[in-house]
Motif scaffolding. Structure first.
Motif, PDB file in Angstrom:
ATOM      1  N   HIS A 111       9.381  51.879   3.658  1.00 55.85           N
ATOM      2  CA  HIS A 111       8.973  50.857   2.687  1.00 55.85           C
ATOM      3  C   HIS A 111       7.511  51.005   2.283  1.00 55.85           C
ATOM      4  O   HIS A 111       6.783  51.863   2.791  1.00 55.85           O
ATOM      5  CB  HIS A 111       9.227  49.461   3.252  1.00 55.85           C
ATOM      6  N   GLY A 112       7.074  50.122   1.382  1.00 55.12           N
ATOM      7  CA  GLY A 112       5.725  50.189   0.846  1.00 55.12           C
ATOM      8  C   GLY A 112       4.736  49.255   1.520  1.00 55.12           C
ATOM      9  O   GLY A 112       5.068  48.510   2.453  1.00 55.12           O
ATOM     10  N   GLN A 135       9.646  56.753 -11.500  1.00 58.78           N
ATOM     11  CA  GLN A 135       8.570  55.795 -11.758  1.00 58.78           C
ATOM     12  C   GLN A 135       8.656  55.260 -13.189  1.00 58.78           C
ATOM     13  O   GLN A 135       9.153  55.935 -14.093  1.00 58.78           O
ATOM     14  CB  GLN A 135       7.200  56.452 -11.542  1.00 58.78           C
ATOM     15  N   PHE A 136       8.177  54.039 -13.365  1.00 59.04           N
ATOM     16  CA  PHE A 136       7.971  53.507 -14.710  1.00 59.04           C
ATOM     17  C   PHE A 136       6.588  53.936 -15.197  1.00 59.04           C
ATOM     18  O   PHE A 136       5.622  53.883 -14.430  1.00 59.04           O
ATOM     19  CB  PHE A 136       8.056  51.977 -14.712  1.00 59.04           C
ATOM     20  N   PRO A 137       6.467  54.341 -16.460  1.00 53.43           N
ATOM     21  CA  PRO A 137       5.163  54.784 -16.960  1.00 53.43           C
ATOM     22  C   PRO A 137       4.113  53.680 -16.983  1.00 53.43           C
ATOM     23  O   PRO A 137       2.916  53.957 -16.900  1.00 53.43           O
ATOM     24  CB  PRO A 137       5.473  55.290 -18.374  1.00 53.43           C
ATOM     25  N   GLY A 138       4.553  52.421 -17.078  1.00 52.63           N
ATOM     26  CA  GLY A 138       3.607  51.316 -17.119  1.00 52.63           C
ATOM     27  C   GLY A 138       3.419  50.625 -15.786  1.00 52.63           C
ATOM     28  O   GLY A 138       3.020  49.446 -15.746  1.00 52.63           O
ATOM     29  N   ASP A 139       3.692  51.298 -14.686  1.00 53.56           N
ATOM     30  CA  ASP A 139       3.515  50.729 -13.339  1.00 53.56           C
ATOM     31  C   ASP A 139       2.119  50.121 -13.225  1.00 53.56           C
ATOM     32  O   ASP A 139       1.112  50.778 -13.487  1.00 53.56           O
ATOM     33  CB  ASP A 139       3.684  51.846 -12.307  1.00 53.56           C
ATOM     34  N   VAL A 140       2.063  48.835 -12.833  1.00 56.37           N
ATOM     35  CA  VAL A 140       0.777  48.138 -12.787  1.00 56.37           C
ATOM     36  C   VAL A 140       0.117  48.230 -11.421  1.00 56.37           C
ATOM     37  O   VAL A 140      -1.020  47.790 -11.249  1.00 56.37           O
ATOM     38  CB  VAL A 140       0.940  46.645 -13.180  1.00 56.37           C
ATOM     39  N   VAL A 141       0.793  48.815 -10.438  1.00 57.81           N
ATOM     40  CA  VAL A 141       0.257  48.876  -9.076  1.00 57.81           C
ATOM     41  C   VAL A 141      -0.312  50.248  -8.767  1.00 57.81           C
ATOM     42  O   VAL A 141      -1.407  50.369  -8.212  1.00 57.81           O
ATOM     43  CB  VAL A 141       1.344  48.493  -8.045  1.00 57.81           C
ATOM     44  N   VAL A 142       0.425  51.296  -9.089  1.00 59.25           N
ATOM     45  CA  VAL A 142      -0.037  52.659  -8.845  1.00 59.25           C
ATOM     46  C   VAL A 142      -0.083  53.421 -10.168  1.00 59.25           C
ATOM     47  O   VAL A 142       0.549  53.034 -11.149  1.00 59.25           O
ATOM     48  CB  VAL A 142       0.840  53.400  -7.819  1.00 59.25           C
ATOM     49  N   LYS A 199       9.927  53.319 -21.220  1.00 64.58           N
ATOM     50  CA  LYS A 199       8.914  52.253 -21.210  1.00 64.58           C
ATOM     51  C   LYS A 199       9.470  51.040 -21.949  1.00 64.58           C
ATOM     52  O   LYS A 199       9.422  50.949 -23.163  1.00 64.58           O
ATOM     53  CB  LYS A 199       7.619  52.731 -21.861  1.00 64.58           C
ATOM     54  N   LYS A 200      10.011  50.113 -21.184  1.00 71.24           N
ATOM     55  CA  LYS A 200      10.630  48.914 -21.742  1.00 71.24           C
ATOM     56  C   LYS A 200      10.141  47.692 -20.993  1.00 71.24           C
ATOM     57  O   LYS A 200       9.510  47.781 -19.949  1.00 71.24           O
ATOM     58  CB  LYS A 200      12.157  49.001 -21.641  1.00 71.24           C
ATOM     59  N   ASP A 201      10.471  46.522 -21.551  1.00 71.14           N
ATOM     60  CA  ASP A 201      10.179  45.286 -20.828  1.00 71.14           C
ATOM     61  C   ASP A 201      10.958  45.289 -19.517  1.00 71.14           C
ATOM     62  O   ASP A 201      12.033  45.868 -19.399  1.00 71.14           O
ATOM     63  CB  ASP A 201      10.578  44.066 -21.663  1.00 71.14           C
ATOM     64  N   GLY A 202      10.408  44.610 -18.522  1.00 72.55           N
ATOM     65  CA  GLY A 202      11.084  44.521 -17.238  1.00 72.55           C
ATOM     66  C   GLY A 202      10.741  45.644 -16.295  1.00 72.55           C
ATOM     67  O   GLY A 202      11.434  45.865 -15.315  1.00 72.55           O
ATOM     68  N   GLN A 203       9.656  46.373 -16.584  1.00 71.79           N
ATOM     69  CA  GLN A 203       9.232  47.422 -15.654  1.00 71.79           C
ATOM     70  C   GLN A 203       8.825  46.795 -14.319  1.00 71.79           C
ATOM     71  O   GLN A 203       8.325  45.679 -14.275  1.00 71.79           O
ATOM     72  CB  GLN A 203       8.049  48.186 -16.237  1.00 71.79           C
ATOM     73  N   THR A 204       9.025  47.539 -13.259  1.00 68.89           N
ATOM     74  CA  THR A 204       8.674  47.035 -11.931  1.00 68.89           C
ATOM     75  C   THR A 204       8.134  48.177 -11.079  1.00 68.89           C
ATOM     76  O   THR A 204       8.465  49.341 -11.311  1.00 68.89           O
ATOM     77  CB  THR A 204       9.898  46.400 -11.242  1.00 68.89           C
ATOM     78  N   HIS A 205       7.311  47.836 -10.120  1.00 69.11           N
ATOM     79  CA  HIS A 205       6.819  48.829  -9.174  1.00 69.11           C
ATOM     80  C   HIS A 205       7.818  49.062  -8.053  1.00 69.11           C
ATOM     81  O   HIS A 205       7.950  50.179  -7.552  1.00 69.11           O
ATOM     82  CB  HIS A 205       5.479  48.352  -8.594  1.00 69.11           C
ATOM     83  N   THR A 250      13.522  49.708  -5.702  1.00 65.06           N
ATOM     84  CA  THR A 250      14.748  49.294  -5.017  1.00 65.06           C
ATOM     85  C   THR A 250      15.148  47.866  -5.375  1.00 65.06           C
ATOM     86  O   THR A 250      16.232  47.421  -4.990  1.00 65.06           O
ATOM     87  CB  THR A 250      14.569  49.391  -3.493  1.00 65.06           C
ATOM     88  N   SER A 251      14.300  47.168  -6.116  1.00 72.78           N
ATOM     89  CA  SER A 251      14.542  45.772  -6.475  1.00 72.78           C
ATOM     90  C   SER A 251      15.563  45.661  -7.603  1.00 72.78           C
ATOM     91  O   SER A 251      15.701  46.559  -8.437  1.00 72.78           O
ATOM     92  CB  SER A 251      13.224  45.122  -6.910  1.00 72.78           C
ATOM     93  N   HIS A 252      16.229  44.506  -7.649  1.00 74.87           N
ATOM     94  CA  HIS A 252      17.175  44.258  -8.747  1.00 74.87           C
ATOM     95  C   HIS A 252      16.456  44.122 -10.086  1.00 74.87           C
ATOM     96  O   HIS A 252      17.088  44.155 -11.143  1.00 74.87           O
ATOM     97  CB  HIS A 252      18.008  42.997  -8.461  1.00 74.87           C
ATOM     98  N   PHE A 253      15.134  43.970 -10.060  1.00 75.39           N
ATOM     99  CA  PHE A 253      14.375  43.927 -11.307  1.00 75.39           C
ATOM    100  C   PHE A 253      14.322  45.291 -12.002  1.00 75.39           C
ATOM    101  O   PHE A 253      13.972  45.374 -13.176  1.00 75.39           O
ATOM    102  CB  PHE A 253      12.948  43.433 -11.048  1.00 75.39           C
TER     103      PHE A 253
END
Length: 278
Positions: free
Chosen positions: A53-54, A215-222, A246-252, A255-258
């Motif tokens: 995990h992270g 990875q999502f290109p707009g990751d706000v954490v890393v 790159k869409k709405d609903g990106q998540t870091h 494994t999350s349902h998001f």
């Protein structure tokens, strides 16, 4: 402070029950309360998968992927990293060398029961996954939004700031996730994570193992650009890096349902493991 990581102490001859017991005792010593935040081994086939995990998270973060892979026939060990799954103060008292060392019990349980062992890590767990494979002969690494570089612009100041502030609250933290994540940033721990990324940066050209990344290109954490640069630079001849649209609903937390692409990602991971575990 930068510290070199070494191969795990060889625990191959230690009985599975004893290895699990040692891992449980470590969790008990840090007052882990939630039962699902203890390490868990699910025996399956000859291909083993170690899940990591992270930062500020717990094994519950990786449970959806653990359950999926076990249902697909893999042997799975869902590890707990030192300092996690209990109280943020424990994370302020551990270093990245201890985080790395945390996964040795699960690694050797899988080595004893499987022909091949792969390692999958989310965020900080991605760095631990790479070092585990590089130093201990793992058969490949899957990286979920790996923390190659922290995106926060002042991350380099956290080793200094931690002397004056032990924590910072996570703004907008949703308490329904309190069993999985700490609701504070442990500042000494963040400083250690920054040192971990510094240490790893000098080792990228050593990462010659099968690699799969998401990875999502707009990751706000890393920093997603740093992940892309890592895949470009890593010398492996077997590497695949997937950036989600790159869409709405990106998540870091992939494994999350998001993560709206989670099901497709899980299926691709299983297919990748099957092809390399054969």
């Amino acid at each position: 402070m930068i510290r070199n990581l070494r191969p795990f102490t060889d625990l191959y001859e230690v009985d599975d029950v004893e290895l699990l017991g040692l891992d449980f005792k470590r969790a008990e010593s840090e007052n882990v309360g939630h039962q699902d935040n203890y390490p868990k081994f699910m025996k399956g086939g000859d291909t083993g998968v170690l899940l990591i995990h992270g930062f500020t998270a717990s094994p519950l973060e990786m449970k959806p992927l653990a359950d999926y892979l076990h249902a697909q026939g893999f042997s799975v060990y869902n590890a707990r990293i030192a300092g996690h799954g209990s109280d943020y103060t424990y994370l302020n008292m551990t270093g990245y060398d201890e985080w790395y060392d945390s996964v040795k019990y699960g690694f050797f349980v899988l080595k004893r029961n499987c022909k091949k062992v792969f390692v999958i890590g989310e965020s900080m767990g991605g760095l631990i996954s790479l070092m585990t494979c590089r130093l201990n002969g793992g058969n490949g690494a899957v990286l979920l939004a790996p923390c190659i570089r922290i995106k926060a612009p002042l991350a380099n100041l956290t080793p200094f700031l931690s002397r004056f502030m032990p924590k910072l609250p996570k703004l907008g933290f949703d308490m329904q996730y309190a069993d999985i994540y700490y609701n504070n940033w442990p500042m000494a721990g963040v400083g250690e994570l920054y040192h971990f990324t510094e240490y790893f940066d000098g080792l990228i050209e050593d990462m010659d193992m099968p690699l799969l990344g998401f990875q999502f290109p707009g990751d706000v954490v890393v920093n997603a650009k740093a992940t892309g640069a890592f895949f470009d630079k890593a010398p492996s001849s077997d590497k695949t890096y997937n950036q989600f649209p790159k869409k709405d609903g990106q998540t870091h937390i992939l494994t999350s349902h998001f993560n709206q692409y989670r099901d497709e990602m899980f299926a691709e991971i299983a297919d990748w493991l099957n092809k390399r575990g054969a």
